[in-house]
Design an enzyme around this catalytic site. Structure first.
Site, PDB file in Angstrom:
ATOM      1  N   GLY A 161      16.296  -6.536  -3.767  1.00 41.91           N
ATOM      2  CA  GLY A 161      15.137  -7.043  -3.032  1.00 41.91           C
ATOM      3  C   GLY A 161      14.003  -7.424  -3.965  1.00 41.91           C
ATOM      4  N   GLY A 199       6.910  -6.555  -6.983  1.00 43.71           N
ATOM      5  CA  GLY A 199       7.898  -6.593  -8.052  1.00 43.71           C
ATOM      6  C   GLY A 199       9.306  -6.696  -7.483  1.00 43.71           C
ATOM      7  N   LYS A 248      12.280   0.987  -7.370  1.00 43.89           N
ATOM      8  CA  LYS A 248      11.253  -0.017  -7.098  1.00 43.89           C
ATOM      9  C   LYS A 248      10.451  -0.206  -8.385  1.00 43.89           C
ATOM     10  CE  LYS A 248       7.754  -0.937  -3.506  1.00 43.89           C
ATOM     11  NZ  LYS A 248       7.088  -0.353  -2.314  1.00 43.89           N
ATOM     12  N   ASP A 286       0.924  -0.743   6.989  1.00 44.98           N
ATOM     13  CA  ASP A 286       1.744  -1.940   6.743  1.00 44.98           C
ATOM     14  C   ASP A 286       3.122  -1.750   7.364  1.00 44.98           C
ATOM     15  OD1 ASP A 286       2.292  -4.486   5.834  1.00 44.98           O
ATOM     16  OD2 ASP A 286       2.864  -3.851   3.816  1.00 44.98           O
TER      17      ASP A 286
END
Length: 519
Positions: free
Chosen positions: A219, A224, A239, A340
């Site tokens: 992803g 990033g 991540k 979010d």
């Protein structure tokens, strides 16, 4: 005798005051420019895209200072970082007032002493530049071949080494008991620390981060990339934040270290580390890996039945209720709002339930001062999922419940996304994002404000949802989540209980989601 008592009282009084009161720190966003904490004071320096440097002064409370004696949040790669650095202190009151974390100097043009006076390379210099790297490569290759051949002979000659080994065998011990898995290590850490904190001790985090092998990219986002990595035969998600997103990395690691945050319906945190390769600094956040990917990816390629819809919706509501919940006690947890929430930030587990991830924009409620801990980074949530009061900029930012109501609004849109992909009698819709028919793929704040606030449009509801009892009940919940008046929306806990009470039309008297409800 009385004189001795008075003298003793005078001598002891400063120590009593020090015990009773906390550490005072300089705070650039607080009343009287001070804040009080039981942890550390810190100062940070940030260079924005325009090159302007900002300095921030705040408190770092004890419950997020993990480990307490050397918090991971106070570690920042200062030698090469030219965008964000941080320093912590706790020696005395207002100790951060004199801290001045220095950013690395940006070197746009370096001196090149090998150039001739006119700025060009001579013949000898060109020949050396070409010949030296080739010669070194050849030498390194020959040494590597020689070393490998000798090493292979020793391996084959050793009676305890097998001739062939699997993909991750290099990570496994040859003799003795198998090493503990990540799940075992995290469980043991929760037991030995009475459930305080999420993830592993700092030194263990760094040890694991340096042993992970990156396998493939799964992803990409504005922060990033996300990679699938391997550690001792186990898959993990890595991540990797870009250097300009260090504030987001810092904030997400900070939230994940919150006491008692770990929950089956919140993405499992493993470690956070910064890795300096000599040229740039990589910022890693390591979490559980889920092969199904995000809910957005899952719904794009698959449909779900009514049972699956209820199970997924209940697990998301359960995770959100835990996030919003304040746990009072010595090892208590502050209430947290996500800010979010969307289908791309929810992971689908192998058992059909979901886990909420991406806490980089989350805010915490400080019950002692009744204030909201808002992150330092400049990111905003996803415009498509913003609540009406956020779009209109009418939300009370000092009232924590306002942030929770924004999460509930976004949860209603996620229910709509899942409802479209619910297969009832062979009927379902193609996947679409909320408001796909009203705004472009990357809408602006003004475009969303017009649709949601001025026109008061909400996603269209197919007629067939009214014919299915379970879908109709889910529809009623999502419409309550969409109320334009934020105070009229239900809480995450109320939503969880309502979804858990839905009875399936097959006549089951026992709820098939007891495993989710009990979490």
């Amino acid at each position: 005798m009385l004189g001795h008592v008075a003298l003793s009282t005078i001598l002891i009084l400063p120590f009593l005051i020090a015990v009773v009161s906390g550490l005072l720190c300089k705070c650039d966003i607080c009343a009287n420019n001070t804040c009080e904490t039981d942890g550390y004071c810190f100062a940070s320096s940030t260079r924005n895209k325009s090159g302007i440097i900002h300095h921030d002064y705040r408190c770092l409370d004890k419950h997020i200072s993990y480990p307490l004696e050397n918090p991971v949040l106070c570690h920042s790669a200062k030698t090469l970082n030219d965008t964000f650095v941080i320093e912590c202190c706790k020696g005395k009151d207002m100790c951060n007032e004199k801290l001045n974390p220095r950013l690395a100097v940006r070197r746009e043009h370096k001196e090149r002493p090998w150039l001739m006076p006119n700025g060009s390379l001579g013949t000898l210099e060109i020949a050396m530049l070409i010949a030296c790297p080739i010669g070194m490569l050849c030498l390194a290759f020959m040494l590597g071949v020689s070393f490998w051949s000798q090493h292979k002979k020793k391996l084959l000659a050793h009676p305890r080494y097998p001739c062939e080994r699997g993909e991750d065998a290099a990570d496994q011990p040859i003799l003795g008991p198998s090493p503990p898995s990540l799940t075992d290590m995290i469980r043991d850490n929760q037991v030995t620390t009475s459930g305080s904190g999420s993830g592993l001790p700092l030194l263990v985090q760094r040890s694991i981060a340096r042993q992970i092998q990156l396998v493939e990219t799964i992803g990409k986002g504005r922060f990033g990339e996300v990679w699938r990595g391997r550690w001792r035969g186990e898959n993990v998600a890595v991540k990797i934040f870009s250097s300009r997103e260090e504030r987001s990395w810092f904030r997400e690691a900070e939230i994940y270290q919150t006491v008692m945050l770990r929950h089956d319906n919140i993405l499992g945190f493993i470690a956070a580390d910064n890795k300096d390769n000599g040229t740039w600094t990589q910022l890693w956040l390591i979490t559980d890996y889920h092969a199904n990917g995000s809910l957005f990816d899952f719904l794009n390629r698959s449909t779900i039945d009514v049972h699956g819809l209820i199970k997924m919706a209940l697990s998301i509501a359960t995770g959100l209720a835990h996030l919003h919940m304040e746990i009072v006690g010595t090892q208590g947890k502050p209430a947290i709002a996500h800010r979010d929430l969307k289908s791309k930030n929810i992971l689908v587990r192998s058992n059909g339930t979901c886990a909420i991830g991406d806490l980089g924009l989350a805010v915490r409620h400080d019950i002692a001062t009744d204030t909201v801990d808002i992150p330092l980074n400049n990111r905003v949530g996803t415009k498509r999922y913003m609540a009406p009061e956020v779009l209109e900029e009418s939300m009370n930012m000092s009232h924590f419940d306002a942030f929770k109501r924004g999460d509930v609004y976004a949860f209603g849109l996620i229910l709509w996304e899942m409802g479209r992909r619910c297969n009832v009698g062979g009927l379902y819709d193609e996947y679409q994002l909320p408001f796909y028919d009203c705004v472009p793929s990357d809408p602006t704040i003004d475009e969303m404000r017009k649709v949601v606030c001025l026109d008061q449009i909400r996603p269209a509801i197919p007629n067939r949802w009214h014919a299915c009892k379970e879908l109709y009940l889910v529809l009623k919940i999502m419409q309550e989540c969409w109320y334009p008046v934020a105070t009229a929306r239900p809480t995450a806990l109320r939503i969880k209980k309502t979804i858990a009470s839905i009875k399936l039309s097959d006549g089951n008297q026992t709820n098939p989601y007891e495993d989710v409800i009990s979490q």
